[in-house]
Design an enzyme around this catalytic site. Sequence first.
Site, PDB file in Angstrom:
ATOM      1  N   LYS A  79     -18.210 -24.472   4.457  1.00  0.00           N
ATOM      2  CA  LYS A  79     -19.467 -24.572   3.701  1.00  0.00           C
ATOM      3  C   LYS A  79     -20.486 -25.376   4.501  1.00  0.00           C
ATOM      4  O   LYS A  79     -20.145 -26.375   5.135  1.00  0.00           O
ATOM      5  CB  LYS A  79     -19.175 -25.241   2.353  1.00  0.00           C
ATOM      6  CG  LYS A  79     -20.351 -25.277   1.390  1.00  0.00           C
ATOM      7  CD  LYS A  79     -19.896 -25.839   0.039  1.00  0.00           C
ATOM      8  CE  LYS A  79     -21.000 -25.867  -0.995  1.00  0.00           C
ATOM      9  NZ  LYS A  79     -20.566 -26.403  -2.290  1.00  0.00           N
ATOM     10  N   SER A 154     -21.551 -23.597  -6.282  1.00  0.00           N
ATOM     11  CA  SER A 154     -22.402 -23.482  -5.119  1.00  0.00           C
ATOM     12  C   SER A 154     -21.684 -23.029  -3.846  1.00  0.00           C
ATOM     13  O   SER A 154     -22.329 -22.621  -2.895  1.00  0.00           O
ATOM     14  CB  SER A 154     -23.083 -24.825  -4.856  1.00  0.00           C
ATOM     15  OG  SER A 154     -22.118 -25.807  -4.501  1.00  0.00           O
ATOM     16  N   SER A 178     -18.097 -26.323  -8.250  1.00  0.00           N
ATOM     17  CA  SER A 178     -18.558 -25.445  -7.165  1.00  0.00           C
ATOM     18  C   SER A 178     -17.483 -24.812  -6.293  1.00  0.00           C
ATOM     19  O   SER A 178     -17.795 -23.955  -5.475  1.00  0.00           O
ATOM     20  CB  SER A 178     -19.529 -26.196  -6.270  1.00  0.00           C
ATOM     21  OG  SER A 178     -20.794 -26.182  -6.876  1.00  0.00           O
TER      22      SER A 178
HETATM   23  N1  GLN Z   1     -23.152 -26.022 -10.837  1.00  0.00           N
HETATM   24  C1  GLN Z   1     -23.061 -27.440 -10.879  1.00  0.00           C
HETATM   25  C2  GLN Z   1     -24.390 -28.033 -10.471  1.00  0.00           C
HETATM   26  O1  GLN Z   1     -25.281 -27.291 -10.288  1.00  0.00           O
HETATM   27  C3  GLN Z   1     -21.979 -27.915  -9.959  1.00  0.00           C
HETATM   28  C4  GLN Z   1     -22.364 -27.862  -8.541  1.00  0.00           C
HETATM   29  C5  GLN Z   1     -21.296 -28.374  -7.637  1.00  0.00           C
HETATM   30  O2  GLN Z   1     -20.147 -28.497  -8.024  1.00  0.00           O
HETATM   31  N2  GLN Z   1     -21.701 -28.683  -6.418  1.00  0.00           N
HETATM   32  O3  GLN Z   1     -24.561 -29.201 -10.339  1.00  0.00           O
END
Ligand code: GLN
Length: 493
Positions: A79, A154, A178
């Site tokens: 990532k 994400s 994410s």
């Molecule tokens: N979807 C969640 C957010 O937008 C989690 C994102 C994540 O785990 N990086 O914060």
Amino acid sequence: MKIYEQTAANLSKLLQNKEVSSVEVVQSFLDRIELIEPYLKSFITHTPAMALDMASTVDNRRAGGEKLHPLAGVPIAIKDNISTRGLRTTCASRILENYIPPYDATVVETLKQVGMPLLGKTNMDEFAMGSSTENSAFYPSRNPWNLERVPGGSSGGSAVAVSSGMAPLALGSDTGGSIRQPASLCGLTGLRPTYGRVSRYGLIAFASSLDQIGTISLTALDSAMLMNVISGYDLLDSTTLSEPVPDYTIFLDEGIKKLKVGVIKENVSEDFDPEVTAAVMKNIALLKESGAEVDEVSLPLTDYGLGAYYLIAPSEASSNLGRYDGVRYGFNAGGESIDDMFSATRGRGFGPEVKRRIMIGTYALSAGYFDAYYLQAMKVRTMIRREYEAAFKRFDILVGATTPTPAFKIDEKIDDPLQMYLSDICNITDSLAGVPSLSIPSGISSGGLPMGMQLTASPLKEGLLLKVAGFLERERGHLPLRPKVKLPEGGEV
Ligand code: GLN
């Protein structure tokens, strides 16, 4: 079977038996990338030369009779919020579009020592804020099961790469879902380890008390093998835990008799897509038939998880992202005065979701509102942790759905932040409690989309989660590991 279709564990065997070389393995994935990446957009940066270089080093060492790590020569995608020395690391943000880190994240250094070739840096929601990868400043990634759907986020790019056979393994990061949410929407196994189990050194910070690096893979065994590499104490991250790291692969063959399983009432909700809940219940029935003791458990504070998370995570983000001012890192928009430069740089460098979070976080931390928002959210967080502690007195693992629905359509939620936030409803409390959490495939919907099931254990019990995942894979057989990718111009590959 083609090389790129293999699991990491199979590739490891083929390499150790010298049935294939690492260069051949890497080339197979690079060919696959060339073929389908234009449709899926899972990478931000490709590193074919680096990958082939590492592969031939590993091949030479193997030919020289050296004893290598089981994952030596098995490639990986990472990532793009995980720092790689000399290699652009963007966080999918304009503000870091040309940022080249001067050091490797600890996990990257370890992967290099083991000899895992890096295929590239994967697409994500900007600064890991989002649930669909549509918040990438560059382009959205597409779900290999259906190109009109999001892959989740994400860590969407990492999930797409593994799901479509462009990488056998990937690293993601999970702040509030994410890793687990995209794993679920792409039919993969995604592990968020216990907070502190894997070093965050070099992971570009979003919300430091919640961020964790973890694995995205096809199977539980592949996740276990990668966890063996990345887990452990790190002098450079004072929040890492010093407990010894077990060999996670040994848990995979164990049975589950007498295992106490708590079905989280809130995570098999009537409000969810009935197919999602039915698939979870089917897997739970299998655990029960095999000797597990299953009972229902309610975690009523789940209802407050989302509210607490969306105060705590933005608060930490507003502070962490203060460093992007055009002077120290990346993009600089110029300007007449320093104030002009700061606001132009941040105004043009950050996308709308990142700005929204910075504003919410700054507000929640400001004098006069701190007690009402941030402090209150922290109290809720402590209560959630206690609720988990109580549940783990009764149960070994907790289970439920990973996401309320299968993958949603691209553009469906992008203009409605609250709907987007709700897609992590099952993931967020685990993050707040700091416990390990694993998403595994639970079935395929009538619409042909994968669905996921989330398993949660008490701190440092990743082995237990992988054991249950391995057991289900064996008992019910693997679900189709990867889809055929249907190309828009017709045909499938
Ligand atoms: N979807 C969640 C957010 O937008 C989690 C994102 C994540 O785990 N990086 O914060």
